[in-house]
Design an enzyme around this catalytic site. Sequence first.
Site: not given
Ligand code: ZN
Length: 396
Positions: A80, A142
Amino acid sequence: MHTASAAVADRIRSLLAALVGFDTVSDRSNLPLIGYIEDYLAAFGITGTRIVDTTGQKASLWVTIGPADKPGIVLSGHTDVVPVEGQAWTHDPFEMVERDGKLYGRGTTDMKGFIATCLAMVPEMTRAQLARPIHLAISYDEEIGCVGVRPLLDILSRASVKPLGCFVGEPTQMELAIGHKGKHGVRATFRGLACHSSIAPQGVNAIEHAATLIGEISRRAALVAREGARDALYDVPHTTLLTSTVQGGTALNIVPDACAIEFEARGLGIDESKEVTDAVTAFARETIEPVMQKANPACGIDFEEILEYPALDMPADHSWVTLAKKLSGRNRHCKVAFGTEAGLFVSMADIPAVVIGPGSIEQAHKPDEYVELSELLKCAGFIERVIAHCASADPS
Ligand SMILES: [Zn+2]
């Protein structure tokens, strides 16, 4: 550049261009990107395991190259990226552009560049007759609190054969980071009682009670900065604590019945962030809430956790750090200010982890994000040494 590295550079370029082309901002599906990686690996006869989230829209991919029954080495990265809205990009952020040895595009440095480099080295991994496996841990979410890697780590924590250790490829310019702070974020919503401001004493002022807590947070932040533990490897060598947002009030002549604040701690120790915010919450419950409830029993404070991840705190003399130094060709180590999934590998799955990856965090999250091709080639050299290590019979 000799022919081998020119070929590697070409592979990295085309893989990174493909990865950047998938808009994987954290609130969107990463399945098309995961599908692309699966197809790429399938060409080498490699099948990964998808760990799909509850929405069915996002997945991690766990890949094992080499003998699965031996403890191996994990290369970990998230798919992401952060949003581009409101940023002044000079080109389409989801189309990679190369200029003067720099590869531009959202996620090039954080951290699709690392993933592209790992994938580019898969042919070498499959050719190497690995005595111990190399795993790719490709995660999601994340950027919103290291969320997506957790189901994967939950599985790994129960695996009969555990990896030797993990390299998290967040951008450190290939410096070896053995620590990062943890983080715990909390939202506190104050429920007061509204009334006309001319009869203010009959209301319960949510903003003023929130202000008491904000003052306490600020007081504790100063205290921990003055008297708390210190670690000189961090730019800010102590735990930090602050209020980040405040929302409340509707009009000058109304006693406000609602106020919400968000505060966070970033702690040096593995669990310290949560200990610090828990103490703030306890203070509010013991000191502020009774005053509100005495005025009106319906008033009070609601707390909710926004995000949390533990600090990474690897001992400098840990065998995994020693091996990381050998493979990265470095004698020194550092600690980084930003959070990563590395602390979770240690705390959730008991897998030692360090952070080492191409590019600079300076470029991350910014418009015209880029990574230098030379950084990716340095990373490819590092992975080459990881492969050689896993191919040797050396059991260390
Ligand atoms: Zn990162």
